[in-house]
Design an enzyme around this catalytic site. Sequence first.
Site, PDB file in Angstrom:
ATOM      1  N   ASN A   1      12.772  -9.035  10.028  1.00 41.76           N
ATOM      2  CA  ASN A   1      11.718  -8.034  10.049  1.00 41.76           C
ATOM      3  C   ASN A   1      10.715  -8.293   8.919  1.00 41.76           C
ATOM      4  O   ASN A   1      10.598  -9.411   8.426  1.00 41.76           O
ATOM      5  CB  ASN A   1      12.300  -6.617  10.009  1.00 41.76           C
ATOM      6  CG  ASN A   1      11.526  -5.658  10.883  1.00 41.76           C
ATOM      7  OD1 ASN A   1      10.312  -5.548  10.798  1.00 41.76           O
ATOM      8  ND2 ASN A   1      12.239  -4.957  11.759  1.00 41.76           N
ATOM      9  N   ARG A   2      10.003  -7.249   8.514  1.00 42.89           N
ATOM     10  CA  ARG A   2       8.835  -7.433   7.642  1.00 42.89           C
ATOM     11  C   ARG A   2       9.079  -7.012   6.199  1.00 42.89           C
ATOM     12  O   ARG A   2       9.773  -6.039   5.929  1.00 42.89           O
ATOM     13  CB  ARG A   2       7.650  -6.627   8.204  1.00 42.89           C
ATOM     14  CG  ARG A   2       7.174  -7.156   9.546  1.00 42.89           C
ATOM     15  CD  ARG A   2       6.235  -6.183  10.250  1.00 42.89           C
ATOM     16  NE  ARG A   2       5.787  -6.726  11.531  1.00 42.89           N
ATOM     17  CZ  ARG A   2       6.479  -6.613  12.679  1.00 42.89           C
ATOM     18  NH1 ARG A   2       7.630  -5.981  12.686  1.00 42.89           N
ATOM     19  NH2 ARG A   2       6.012  -7.143  13.785  1.00 42.89           N
TER      20      ARG A   2
ATOM     21  N   HIS B   1      10.433 -12.213   9.299  1.00 38.87           N
ATOM     22  CA  HIS B   1      11.578 -13.023   9.746  1.00 38.87           C
ATOM     23  C   HIS B   1      11.792 -14.291   8.930  1.00 38.87           C
ATOM     24  O   HIS B   1      12.096 -15.352   9.479  1.00 38.87           O
ATOM     25  CB  HIS B   1      11.425 -13.381  11.219  1.00 38.87           C
ATOM     26  CG  HIS B   1      11.503 -12.221  12.158  1.00 38.87           C
ATOM     27  ND1 HIS B   1      12.269 -11.110  11.906  1.00 38.87           N
ATOM     28  CD2 HIS B   1      10.888 -12.000  13.364  1.00 38.87           C
ATOM     29  CE1 HIS B   1      12.135 -10.248  12.919  1.00 38.87           C
ATOM     30  NE2 HIS B   1      11.301 -10.757  13.797  1.00 38.87           N
TER      31      HIS B   1
ATOM     32  N   HIS C   1      17.689 -12.568  17.407  1.00 43.27           N
ATOM     33  CA  HIS C   1      16.464 -12.055  18.032  1.00 43.27           C
ATOM     34  C   HIS C   1      16.413 -12.405  19.532  1.00 43.27           C
ATOM     35  O   HIS C   1      15.363 -12.791  20.048  1.00 43.27           O
ATOM     36  CB  HIS C   1      15.247 -12.631  17.309  1.00 43.27           C
ATOM     37  CG  HIS C   1      14.017 -11.784  17.390  1.00 43.27           C
ATOM     38  ND1 HIS C   1      13.500 -11.329  18.585  1.00 43.27           N
ATOM     39  CD2 HIS C   1      13.199 -11.299  16.428  1.00 43.27           C
ATOM     40  CE1 HIS C   1      12.400 -10.630  18.349  1.00 43.27           C
ATOM     41  NE2 HIS C   1      12.203 -10.583  17.047  1.00 43.27           N
ATOM     42  N   ALA C   2      17.541 -12.267  20.225  1.00 46.78           N
ATOM     43  CA  ALA C   2      17.542 -12.543  21.666  1.00 46.78           C
ATOM     44  C   ALA C   2      16.715 -11.506  22.424  1.00 46.78           C
ATOM     45  O   ALA C   2      16.736 -10.317  22.091  1.00 46.78           O
ATOM     46  CB  ALA C   2      18.966 -12.567  22.192  1.00 46.78           C
ATOM     47  N   TYR C   3      15.991 -11.985  23.431  1.00 51.12           N
ATOM     48  CA  TYR C   3      15.206 -11.133  24.327  1.00 51.12           C
ATOM     49  C   TYR C   3      15.977 -11.001  25.636  1.00 51.12           C
ATOM     50  O   TYR C   3      16.242 -12.004  26.299  1.00 51.12           O
ATOM     51  CB  TYR C   3      13.857 -11.781  24.638  1.00 51.12           C
ATOM     52  CG  TYR C   3      12.832 -11.737  23.530  1.00 51.12           C
ATOM     53  CD1 TYR C   3      11.668 -10.990  23.671  1.00 51.12           C
ATOM     54  CD2 TYR C   3      12.997 -12.480  22.365  1.00 51.12           C
ATOM     55  CE1 TYR C   3      10.694 -10.970  22.675  1.00 51.12           C
ATOM     56  CE2 TYR C   3      12.032 -12.462  21.357  1.00 51.12           C
ATOM     57  CZ  TYR C   3      10.888 -11.707  21.531  1.00 51.12           C
ATOM     58  OH  TYR C   3       9.926 -11.692  20.542  1.00 51.12           O
TER      59      TYR C   3
ATOM     60  N   ASP D   1       8.587  -0.867  18.747  1.00 51.61           N
ATOM     61  CA  ASP D   1       8.850  -1.921  17.768  1.00 51.61           C
ATOM     62  C   ASP D   1       9.202  -1.199  16.467  1.00 51.61           C
ATOM     63  O   ASP D   1       8.472  -1.245  15.487  1.00 51.61           O
ATOM     64  CB  ASP D   1       7.627  -2.830  17.589  1.00 51.61           C
ATOM     65  CG  ASP D   1       7.955  -4.104  16.804  1.00 51.61           C
ATOM     66  OD1 ASP D   1       9.138  -4.273  16.431  1.00 51.61           O
ATOM     67  OD2 ASP D   1       7.041  -4.910  16.543  1.00 51.61           O
TER      68      ASP D   1
ATOM     69  N   GLN E   1      16.556  -2.557  15.267  1.00 51.74           N
ATOM     70  CA  GLN E   1      15.157  -2.622  15.678  1.00 51.74           C
ATOM     71  C   GLN E   1      15.109  -2.710  17.196  1.00 51.74           C
ATOM     72  O   GLN E   1      15.675  -3.633  17.783  1.00 51.74           O
ATOM     73  CB  GLN E   1      14.479  -3.856  15.060  1.00 51.74           C
ATOM     74  CG  GLN E   1      12.980  -3.945  15.304  1.00 51.74           C
ATOM     75  CD  GLN E   1      12.159  -3.150  14.288  1.00 51.74           C
ATOM     76  OE1 GLN E   1      12.706  -2.574  13.358  1.00 51.74           O
ATOM     77  NE2 GLN E   1      10.851  -3.140  14.465  1.00 51.74           N
TER      78      GLN E   1
ATOM     79  N   GLU F   1      17.914  -5.493  17.763  1.00 52.33           N
ATOM     80  CA  GLU F   1      18.241  -6.324  16.605  1.00 52.33           C
ATOM     81  C   GLU F   1      18.926  -5.480  15.537  1.00 52.33           C
ATOM     82  O   GLU F   1      18.286  -4.662  14.884  1.00 52.33           O
ATOM     83  CB  GLU F   1      16.973  -6.944  16.028  1.00 52.33           C
ATOM     84  CG  GLU F   1      16.144  -7.737  17.029  1.00 52.33           C
ATOM     85  CD  GLU F   1      14.690  -7.822  16.590  1.00 52.33           C
ATOM     86  OE1 GLU F   1      14.417  -8.434  15.536  1.00 52.33           O
ATOM     87  OE2 GLU F   1      13.815  -7.264  17.284  1.00 52.33           O
TER      88      GLU F   1
END
Length: 344
Positions: A83-84, A109, A178-180, A245, A281, A309
């Site tokens: 994340n940020r 990330h 971070h799988a979609y 998000d 997340q 996540e």
Amino acid sequence: MTEVKREVFGQMPQEEGGGVVEKFILKSDSVKVEILSLGCIISALEMKGRDGEFSDVVLGFDTLEGYMRKHPFFGTVVGRVANRIAKGRFIVDGKEYQLFLNNGPNSLHGGARGFDKVLWSPQVLPNGICFFRLSPDGEEGYPGDLKVWVTYMLTGGELAINYRAQTSKATPISLTNHAYFNLAGQGSRDIYDHEISIEADSYLPVDDTKIPTGEVAAVQGTGFDLRQPVLLGKHLQKFRLDGFDHNFCLQQAEARRLVAKAHHPPTGRTMEVHSTQPGIQFYTGNNLDGSLKGKGAVTYPRHSAFCLETQNWPDAVNKPHFPNTILRPDEEYNHTTWLVFSAA
């Protein structure tokens, strides 16, 4: 019993340091998962539907070239800090550190060449695979030599992901995958027909650069109340949301607990997320725009996948009232997330 196979997936370009990228295939009766030694990437995950047919439910690419190009962290392990981090800056023990800015004014990330873009050393286990790397002191601006182990274990319909780390200097750390996912099958148009629930009483509002404002807001009476399952498309419409998000705040506990669930009624596929992490997340692929060609040459439009996540809270290193994210030399970072796949 889980079958574990390994094969060559491709060769890293010389300018990226060369090296062979391997693919590890873990297979049980109900799930087959493929993981790359590049970025510990989950490149495919096949699970059964109600009809007994297998479908690949994660977004990604057929070849190494796809992963070498710019992409939105498909299937990767991200770090040192997921994340940020606001303005890419933080202070530890009185010393300020500056990271590379790769997401507007912020670091995302792990920076320009985070854990997602490097080769890891694999070790095959009876039911899985363990990846190791040493992140050297100063990598992407972070302090300390950091030893990291990421272990994937498949047992029946359950994929356990364990993250472990040790450091030589105090450093922030927060690791996640971070799988979609699209439980209708990767390449399906959207995720509006998915039911989502998240076991969180509060979430973190963000500013226009997606950095938490510092407020911990109650979900009650808002579009962020996902404690009961919601049909995603109708829910976004009802609350006029562009998508999610956001970090959802989980109850602090050492023990494994159910934190989120996704269900796809048409196929009967369900994915449960269990974790020991303080946050999750929820991201609905808002930045996918159809420009990337994925597996089978399909395109991935907006809202065609979701990410759940498990991680520490974003920008925690700059917010003292958030859960602590600093790892010190006499400590060990150790978290596990379990993904449980079923169909009914």
